[in-house]
Design an enzyme around this catalytic site. Structure first.
Site, PDB file in Angstrom:
ATOM      1  N   GLU A  85      -7.814   4.728   8.373  1.00  0.00           N
ATOM      2  CA  GLU A  85      -8.070   5.072   6.975  1.00  0.00           C
ATOM      3  C   GLU A  85      -9.303   5.967   6.824  1.00  0.00           C
ATOM      4  O   GLU A  85     -10.378   5.647   7.331  1.00  0.00           O
ATOM      5  CB  GLU A  85      -8.245   3.803   6.138  1.00  0.00           C
ATOM      6  N   LYS A 280     -10.148  -6.460   0.231  1.00  0.00           N
ATOM      7  CA  LYS A 280      -9.495  -5.519   1.140  1.00  0.00           C
ATOM      8  C   LYS A 280     -10.520  -4.526   1.662  1.00  0.00           C
ATOM      9  O   LYS A 280     -10.510  -4.161   2.846  1.00  0.00           O
ATOM     10  CB  LYS A 280      -8.365  -4.791   0.423  1.00  0.00           C
ATOM     11  N   ASP A 296      -8.039 -10.750  17.397  1.00  0.00           N
ATOM     12  CA  ASP A 296      -6.790 -10.865  16.640  1.00  0.00           C
ATOM     13  C   ASP A 296      -7.066 -10.664  15.151  1.00  0.00           C
ATOM     14  O   ASP A 296      -7.470 -11.596  14.455  1.00  0.00           O
ATOM     15  CB  ASP A 296      -6.174 -12.248  16.894  1.00  0.00           C
ATOM     16  N   HIS A 393     -13.735   9.564  -1.282  1.00  0.00           N
ATOM     17  CA  HIS A 393     -12.553   9.233  -0.494  1.00  0.00           C
ATOM     18  C   HIS A 393     -11.614  10.426  -0.371  1.00  0.00           C
ATOM     19  O   HIS A 393     -11.108  10.719   0.711  1.00  0.00           O
ATOM     20  CB  HIS A 393     -11.815   8.052  -1.136  1.00  0.00           C
TER      21      HIS A 393
END
Length: 450
Positions: A85, A280, A296, A393
């Site tokens: 991202e 998130k 993991d 962004h």
């Protein structure tokens, strides 16, 4: 026509690739060429990758970036981040630089307890089961002695085993609820091996317990498995400084910035729709380091989000306040991580990332990962409450747009220069590229890169 196949796992890697390409792609040769493009030329390394999972056909690459300038508990770090991202690595780096001149990040491991459970059904008298468990518990420790002796030498092992009555939820449902310390290993295999031995001992001892009727002695073990919810394996990361030191943005006063920042966190604490996106963003930082260090991330994600809902509603993992003129921003997060075993000693880039971090133990890695999440969250909230999230962004995302549109290097340079002062969108980038391409390439530098 059915594409089902029997004995697929027994095919060679090349046979698997040919079956896939010929059965699912119009241009089989192009599909095969693409898979081979990401195949490692080092045969030993490729064989190692192929043996990580089943039915491998190629390698799937993610970018590995680095975020420098992190100071954590007085120690300097450059943090590896494996993520696709845009803007995540840049945002984390910007936060690191901001806080490095304001005392850096502080991190503390609050606890390291991990959990495993044996789930079983019993339909007799509950008091009999309690008495049985009191006699069984020492035998559970003894029966797992061979499994735990090496872990105990390192300071870990089984901490406790409880009998838990869950019959109010499901008829006849009970648990052996065990807690573990696994030191520098994530511990999944160790915990699951212990739990399976618990199950075996439970089944062996129940038929010979003198108080059970024959029916009561038939305890049905449903499953034995660790839990990825680790509410007692928690690390805290935090930053603080005088409000007056929040003075980097000249368009907003430090006091207003702190007030808006705290309000943004409070909204995420009470509003689930916001909290999910808020968390998130935290996981952008956490997952990127978890992946880079061979841990993991699915287990971490599941445990973190359960922890975010531990008080009955899904809420922010981070918190902020101002007291006596001091701004404080902190994060508590459950992280079951390992620095030995698994991919940590097998994957060359994972080993590289651990060495970059100074080969930390599990507790230190917990601190680093939590700080990466806090840094990412700070960067996101800082943008949201000042310039807006899209400005930074989308400029980072611009390179993805240009690659999609097939821009060459000169066109990329000119487009990036143009959007330093213009709003980025896919359509705006496409329109500007069209304008560039109507010009003589030799004039692009003169007309657009001045």
């Amino acid at each position: 026509m059915s594409k089902a196949i029997s004995g697929f796992s027994k095919l060679s890697k090349q046979q698997k690739i040919e079956w896939l390409a010929q059965g699912y792609f119009q241009d089989a040769e192009a599909a095969i060429a693409l898979l081979k493009q990401y195949h490692n030329d080092d045969e030993a390394l490729q064989k190692l990758h192929d043996e990580f999972i089943e039915n491998t056909v190629t390698n799937f690459y993610l970018p590995l970036g680095i975020a420098p300038n992190f100071t954590i508990n007085g120690k300097d770090y450059t943090i590896p981040m494996a993520i696709e991202e845009s803007s995540v690595v840049a945002a984390a780096s910007k936060s690191a630089k901001f806080w490095a001149t304001r005392g850096g990040f502080r991190a503390t491991v609050l606890s390291t307890e991990k959990i495993g459970q044996v789930h079983f059904k019993y339909f007799g008298e509950s008091q009999k089961l309690t008495t049985f468990f009191e006699k069984l518990k020492p035998k559970l420790f003894t029966a797992t002695g061979d499994l735990t002796k090496n872990m105990q030498k390192r300071g870990g092992g089984i901490l406790d085993i409880e009998l838990r009555d869950k019959t109010n939820l499901i008829e006849g449902y009970y648990q052996l609820h065990a807690t573990f310390e696994t030191v520098d290993s994530m511990g999944a295999n160790f915990i699951n091996s212990c739990l399976e031995q618990f199950s075996k001992t439970l089944r062996e001892e129940a038929p010979v317990f003198e108080l059970f009727t024959e029916e009561e002695s038939h305890i049905q073990v449903i499953m034995s498995i660790l839990s990825n919810y680790v509410p007692n394996c928690v690390v805290r990361a935090e930053v603080s400084c005088p409000v007056a030191d929040l003075n980097e943005d000249k368009n907003i006063s430090p006091e207003e910035f702190a007030q808006k920042f705290i309000a943004a966190v409070q909204i995420a604490e009470v509003e689930t729709f916001r909290a999910v996106t808020h968390n998130k963003g935290i996981m952008n930082g956490i997952d990127a380091v978890v992946v880079a260090t061979g841990n993991d991330f699915r287990a971490v994600e599941a445990g973190v989000h359960a922890y975010a809902a531990k008080d009955g509603h899904y809420s922010s993992l981070s918190h902020a306040k101002v007291e006596d003129g001091i701004f404080t921003f902190w994060l508590d997060v459950p992280l079951a991580l390992g620095t030995v075993g698994g991919l940590t000693t097998l994957h060359p880039l994972v080993k590289f990332c651990h060495e970059m971090l100074g080969n930390p133990g599990a507790k230190e890695l917990m601190e680093i990962v939590a700080v990466a999440g806090l840094a990412q969250n700070f960067a996101a909230l800082r943008s949201l409450t000042t310039t807006g999230i899209q400005q930074g962004h989308m400029k980072m995302h611009l390179m993805n747009i240009l690659n999609q549109l097939g821009a060459n290097e000169l066109e990329k340079q000119a487009t990036i220069k143009h959007f330093e002062k213009n709003t980025v969108s896919h359509s705006a980038a496409a329109e500007f590229l069209t304008l560039l391409r109507t010009n003589d390439p030799a004039r692009i530098e003169e007309d657009f890169l001045r």
